[in-house]
Write an enzyme that holds these catalytic residues in place. Structure first.
Site: not given
Length: 342
Positions: A26, A28, A225
């Protein structure tokens, strides 16, 4: 591999960069936040890549094109080609192309990433409900997306057009904090129309399929995250995952995670790719990891010992997830997390 009820983080005797052939990262909250590289990301990814790990960047953010994302990563010191970037715009464009005739017009509520992805699939992006679209697609358009775009989507959907969304992340990390994501914008149109979109992005299967088709990964490791997109997407795809604590998920949310939100591995940041993962073992009535032992009492989690904070968090995960079984652990964990500074 089959979906299981995970009751503890797993260990790995090998560095994760050696145990897997492809990292599905990922962006961001993992590689950057607000456009700036997260601490240790650039050097960790360079080391992993030099060791033979294929790096692919998988993002639910449909605003930017793969070329733009690759250029940004390269500027940060992470050499990247456009083919290394997979976006939810690409996943939703493939989904639409499988359901409408070739060359169809599609009303776009979002940014350039959606338009490029639609053209790649032989579809024509248009801007108005009066342009005879056969479908509506909505993706993150950035903080300056005009409010009138939501009205345009609503007019078209009210006429019976199918509605697609690149993703439904309610929030997105930024340099200044957590901002509304595409999911918040989707809610606006849902409230106005009463309709439900078909969604392509993580954690749903269209995004996982798009990623595997484009990367050819055989032993992928999802790195993210967010529990509700990255980790749930790995669960749905039946692949392993690494949660890094550089984005939206904190220790309390991790301890309370239901089975489909429990990562295989947990680490502070992307340096976790370069190391093995310590084993969490049963010890008496609790679980030990490194210098820490965690147990689940009637109303709270107990933590004893000292050492690395992440080892304590892993032990707490084992105690919390075991106590929860198939559900969400409701045990109070604040004091235990305070001891770890998490």
């Amino acid at each position: 591999m089959s979906q299981v009820v995970r009751t503890r983080p797993e260990g790995s005797g090998q560095a994760l960069s050696e145990a897997y052939d492809t990292a599905l990262l990922d962006l961001d909250g993992v590689v950057y936040a607000g456009g700036n590289a997260i601490a240790h990301a650039v050097e960790s990814l360079a080391t992993a890549r030099d060791g033979g790990l294929h790096l692919a960047y998988v993002t639910n953010n449909a605003l930017r094109t793969p070329d733009t994302v690759a250029g940004h990563l390269t500027e940060l010191g992470i050499p990247t080609e456009a083919d290394d970037v997979i976006t939810s715009a690409q996943a939703v464009a493939r989904l639409i192309s499988e359901q409408v005739p070739a060359g169809s017009r599609v009303l776009v509520i979002g940014g350039e990433g959606l338009r490029v992805a639609l053209r790649e699939r032989g579809l024509e992006p248009v801007e108005s409900a009066e342009d005879d679209p056969v479908a509506v697609v909505q993706g993150y358009g950035g903080p300056d997306l005009p409010w009138g775009r939501f009205a345009e989507a609503s007019y078209a959907i009210a006429r019976g057009l199918p509605w697609y969304a690149s993703n439904t992340d309610l929030t997105i990390p930024s340099a200044r904090g957590i901002a509304p994501g595409n999911g918040a914008a989707v809610e606006v149109v849902r409230i106005a129309t009463g309709a439900e979109p078909q969604v392509a992005g993580k954690p749903l299967p269209p995004m996982h399929r798009e990623t595997i088709l484009r990367t050819g990964a055989e032993r992928p490791l999802v790195v993210g995250d967010r529990l509700d997109t990255d980790i749930e997407g790995a669960f749905n795809g039946e692949v392993d995952s690494l949660l890094v604590l550089t984005g939206v998920t904190d220790g309390a949310q991790l301890l309370a995670a239901p089975p489909h939100h429990r990562p295989t591995y947990v680490d502070a940041d992307l340096r976790g790719l370069l190391t093995g993962q310590p084993e969490v073992v049963e010890e008496g009535d609790g679980f030990r990891c490194g210098g820490w032992t965690a147990t689940a009492g009637p109303e709270r989690l107990e933590l004893d010992g000292d050492g690395k904070a992440l080892d304590g968090l892993r032990a707490l995960c084992a105690a919390a997830w075991t106590a929860a079984g198939d559900g969400t652990c409701a045990l109070e964990a604040g004091k235990a997390l305070d001891r770890l500074g998490l």
